[in-house]
Write a protein that holds these residues in place. Structure first.
Motif, short mmCIF file in Angstrom:
data_model
loop_
_atom_site.label_atom_id
_atom_site.label_comp_id
_atom_site.label_asym_id
_atom_site.label_seq_id
_atom_site.Cartn_x
_atom_site.Cartn_y
_atom_site.Cartn_z
N UNK A 399 101.76 98.23 -60.24
CA UNK A 399 101.23 96.89 -60.52
C UNK A 399 101.69 96.43 -61.90
N UNK A 400 101.59 95.11 -62.10
CA UNK A 400 101.96 94.54 -63.39
C UNK A 400 101.04 95.03 -64.49
N UNK A 401 99.78 95.25 -64.17
CA UNK A 401 98.83 95.74 -65.16
C UNK A 401 99.21 97.14 -65.63
N UNK A 402 99.61 97.99 -64.70
CA UNK A 402 100.00 99.35 -65.05
C UNK A 402 101.27 99.37 -65.90
N UNK A 403 102.26 98.59 -65.52
CA UNK A 403 103.51 98.62 -66.27
C UNK A 403 103.31 98.02 -67.65
N UNK A 404 102.44 97.01 -67.78
CA UNK A 404 102.17 96.43 -69.10
C UNK A 404 101.54 97.47 -70.02
N UNK A 405 100.62 98.24 -69.47
CA UNK A 405 99.98 99.29 -70.28
C UNK A 405 101.00 100.33 -70.73
N UNK A 441 103.82 86.29 -71.89
CA UNK A 441 103.11 86.79 -73.07
C UNK A 441 102.62 88.21 -72.80
N UNK A 442 102.28 88.93 -73.88
CA UNK A 442 101.74 90.28 -73.71
C UNK A 442 100.38 90.24 -73.03
N UNK A 447 106.07 89.32 -65.70
CA UNK A 447 107.29 90.07 -65.44
C UNK A 447 107.69 90.85 -66.68
N UNK A 448 108.61 91.77 -66.47
CA UNK A 448 109.17 92.57 -67.56
C UNK A 448 110.64 92.20 -67.71
N UNK A 449 111.03 91.86 -68.92
CA UNK A 449 112.42 91.54 -69.22
C UNK A 449 113.02 92.73 -69.96
N UNK A 450 114.11 93.24 -69.41
CA UNK A 450 114.82 94.36 -70.04
C UNK A 450 116.13 93.83 -70.57
N UNK A 451 116.25 93.74 -71.88
CA UNK A 451 117.45 93.19 -72.49
C UNK A 451 118.24 94.24 -73.25
#
Length: 476
Positions: A399-405, A441-442, A447-451
């Protein structure tokens, strides 16, 4: 109070004392071998066995004899506790020398099998023989020796697996960049059809090879004929794919763009080497074209297996098919409402250690496809190509919550990177904490941006807010 230190009894340890070698002359007399021959200077150690004529066995001359020989320990076990090991014999090796030479015996265990894979193995390894068989051990036989006079047992058998070198055919165009610059499908035929001719000529050579020295194995002949039928069908499928390029403009466009994207990806890994297909890779792509172009084609029910050792080039072969699939889907969906979007290919890796390596190589191709899309003036759609990875909750967040953590913990130096790749798949710059960003925002990420951290990289977040086309989470 007086403390008295008690001495512990010293622990008995054994030190290896190599002995031998001992030479024993074993007469080829069944009575003597059955009774056994004592090994000199070794109390209670005897060579015993059996010598008898083999039953009628195809491939063996009449009156061929088989010798079974064992090293037998006839010592009485020691009665004193802790000293029984003294009567044992460890790390035994038995070597046999016979000046007249040992008789080779072919492995015919699969000759009458009903299983197709065993039939193929029986055919392919019909010339492989054995001169000796170990009992609870393996046997070493010198390589490349026709007249074998020495065999010995070994506890750690080893065998050299030689590298497979693929065949080259100068009349076939294998340069990815040359194929990417073909003007039309008709121009592809003289460049690619020699592959079918060479493959068919090879099949004719295989049909002439005897499958049994005695000429008695009808089953092997049937297996050979079936394999040649399959090869002939494969050759026809390759031919059909080449001819289809001349009649299907959209498929031809996807084919040349796939070659361009594969060449771009290869140049990223090895800039100084001209990107070329190996013949089997090109054949695999071409034979797949008819089924990729026609959803109702009969070949859609086939599963094609590429059987090569690690490092043989399997990945490039299926990445080429993936490139054609993704591009053809976009090209044919230009006027459709779905625009060819959605999951087009599923890759399943059975070995976890290979997963990240394969993901990196697939990601490099997707980056190349994305470069093509950006320069296509909209002909390949407005949505980027992308690749994702899911290997379960323990490795990738669900989930987005898990990846944010996980990302926040990583940025705070409390854990390792949750992103599966360590380097940018396009420029090989090492990825770090600043490579990952939560958007918009955090506090409320969607979404997650990988640059990439290299400002010069096409997929740097500073040059492209979308970053790398690599996903590793499921939005939820």
């Amino acid at each position: 109070m007086l403390a008295i230190a008690q001495r512990k009894r010293p622990k008995t340890v054994w030190r290896r004392m190599p002995r031998g070698p001992f030479t024993v002359s074993v007469p080829l007399d069944p009575t003597v071998i059955d009774a056994g021959v004592l090994v000199p200077d070794c109390v209670g150690i005897r060579l015993k066995g059996k010598l008898a004529e083999c039953a009628e066995t195809p491939g063996l001359a009449p009156h061929t004899r088989a010798l079974s020989l064992f090293l037998v320990n006839e010592r009485t076990p020691a009665q004193e506790p802790g000293r029984s090991d003294e009567q044992y014999v460890f790390q035994v090796k038995v070597a046999l020398d016979f000046a007249a030479g040992f008789v080779a015996r072919a492995d015919r265990s699969d000759e009458k099998a009903d299983d197709w894979d065993k039939n193929v193995s029986d055919l392919q390894f019909r010339a492989r023989c054995e001169w000796a068989v170990g009992h609870n051990a393996s046997v070493f036989v010198p390589n490349g020796v026709q007249h074998v006079t020495h065999v010995e047992t070994t506890w750690l058998p080893r065998h050299e697996v030689r590298r497979i070198v693929t065949r080259e055919e100068p009349s076939v165009e294998t340069s990815m960049e040359a194929l990417a610059n073909l003007p039309d499908g008709s121009a592809a035929q003289p460049k690619l059809l020699p592959l079918v001719s060479a493959y068919s000529a090879w099949q004719l050579e295989q049909a002439k090879i005897p499958v049994d020295s005695a000429g008695t194995s009808k089953r092997r002949e049937g297996t050979r004929d079936k394999l040649l039928q399959n090869a002939a069908r494969a050759a026809q499928r390759i031919r059909n794919g080449i001819e289809l390029l001349a009649h299907d403009g959209e498929l031809f466009e996807a084919f040349v763009l796939a070659n361009r994207s594969m060449a771009m990806a290869a140049r990223r890994r090895r800039p100084d080497v001209e990107p070329k297909w190996r013949l089997f890779q090109l054949a695999f792509v071409l034979m797949s074209l008819p089924a990729l172009a026609d959803p109702k084609h009969e070949d859609r029910d086939l599963v094609d297996l590429i059987f090569f050792p690690t490092g043989g080039g399997k990945t490039e072969a299926y990445l080429g098919v993936i490139a054609v699939t993704l591009l053809l889907r976009r090209i044919r969906s230009r006027k459709r409402a779905d625009a060819g979007l959605g999951v087009a290919v599923l890759l399943r890796y059975t070995l976890r250690l290979l997963t990240l390596d394969q993901l990196g190589r697939a990601a490099t191709l997707v980056c190349a496809l994305e470069e093509l899309r950006r320069s296509s003036s909209g002909s390949l759609g407005d949505v980027r190509f992308s690749v994702g990875l899911w290997v379960g909750k323990s490795a990738t967040a669900n989930t987005m919550k898990q990846v944010a953590a996980r990302i926040l913990e990583y940025k705070a130096n409390l854990s390792g990177s949750p992103f599966p790749l360590t380097h940018c798949p396009w420029c090989q710059t090492e990825l770090g904490r600043d490579s990952l960003a939560l958007a918009p925002t955090r506090e409320k990420p969607h979404e997650v941006v990988v640059g990439c951290l290299s400002p010069a990289c096409t997929f740097s977040a500073k040059r492209d807010p979308a970053g790398l086309p690599v996903l590793f989470r499921r939005q939820g």
